[in-house]
Write a protein that holds these residues in place. Structure first.
Motif, mmCIF file in Angstrom:
data_model
loop_
_atom_site.group_PDB
_atom_site.id
_atom_site.type_symbol
_atom_site.label_atom_id
_atom_site.label_comp_id
_atom_site.label_asym_id
_atom_site.label_seq_id
_atom_site.Cartn_x
_atom_site.Cartn_y
_atom_site.Cartn_z
ATOM 1 N N SER A 1 0.825 -1.263 0.153
ATOM 2 C CA SER A 1 -0.212 -0.100 0.158
ATOM 3 C C SER A 1 0.824 1.319 -0.001
ATOM 4 O O SER A 1 0.233 2.423 -0.230
ATOM 5 N N HIS B 1 -3.289 -9.301 3.200
ATOM 6 C CA HIS B 1 -4.507 -10.155 2.469
ATOM 7 C C HIS B 1 -4.544 -9.869 1.121
ATOM 8 O O HIS B 1 -3.935 -9.051 0.575
ATOM 9 N N LYS B 2 -4.738 -11.050 0.376
ATOM 10 C CA LYS B 2 -4.265 -11.160 -1.227
ATOM 11 C C LYS B 2 -5.530 -10.255 -1.736
ATOM 12 O O LYS B 2 -5.065 -9.720 -2.631
ATOM 13 N N THR B 3 -6.493 -10.159 -1.370
ATOM 14 C CA THR B 3 -7.623 -9.566 -2.125
ATOM 15 C C THR B 3 -8.559 -8.493 -1.278
ATOM 16 O O THR B 3 -9.055 -7.563 -2.184
ATOM 17 N N ARG B 4 -8.336 -8.200 -0.148
ATOM 18 C CA ARG B 4 -9.037 -7.362 0.678
ATOM 19 C C ARG B 4 -8.429 -5.928 0.202
ATOM 20 O O ARG B 4 -7.344 -5.815 -0.036
ATOM 21 N N ARG B 5 -9.378 -4.828 0.096
ATOM 22 C CA ARG B 5 -9.174 -3.400 0.014
ATOM 23 C C ARG B 5 -8.114 -2.926 1.053
ATOM 24 O O ARG B 5 -8.248 -3.111 2.167
ATOM 25 N N SER C 1 -9.300 -1.474 4.354
ATOM 26 C CA SER C 1 -10.307 -2.281 5.080
ATOM 27 C C SER C 1 -10.058 -2.952 6.300
ATOM 28 O O SER C 1 -8.641 -3.004 6.498
ATOM 29 N N ARG D 1 0.070 -6.961 0.612
ATOM 30 C CA ARG D 1 -0.606 -8.240 -0.109
ATOM 31 C C ARG D 1 0.211 -9.391 0.329
ATOM 32 O O ARG D 1 1.299 -9.460 0.866
ATOM 33 N N CYS E 1 -4.110 -17.691 4.274
ATOM 34 C CA CYS E 1 -4.981 -16.781 3.754
ATOM 35 C C CYS E 1 -4.858 -15.320 4.438
ATOM 36 O O CYS E 1 -5.047 -14.159 3.741
#
Length: 91
Positions: free
Chosen positions: A21, A34-38, A41, A61, A69
């Motif tokens: 980020s 996390h692989k996909t969470r915005r 968040s 990521r 996970c």
């Protein structure tokens, strides 16, 4: 969702490095990868072995190891009594 969580450890060399980020990783903050969470968040992670929960902010990521996970900061992992790996729920 139930899955395996891992943690960034204090001695892994990530503290102070840039996350995906763009912010600097702080192992003492309640953050996670996390692989996909915005980015930005929040999710609640609960250790299934002891029922302890922590709310973390997604700022990176990963994890990139099959079957895992979420990667928790040292502070977040300590809060839920996790050492190394743990089966958790992520909500």
């Amino acid at each position: 969702m139930s899955c395996i969580a891992s943690q960034y450890d204090v001695g892994d060399g990530y503290h102070g490095r840039r996350t995906a980020s763009g912010e600097r990783f702080n192992t003492y903050a309640l953050t996670a990868a996390h692989k996909t969470r915005r980015f930005g968040s929040h999710v609640t992670v609960t250790n299934k072995a002891n029922g302890r929960s922590v709310q973390v902010r997604i700022n990176d990521r990963g994890p990139f190891i099959k079957g895992r996970c979420i990667d928790l900061s040292h502070a977040a992992a300590s809060t839920i009594g996790m050492g190394g790996l743990a089966r958790v729920t992520v909500e």
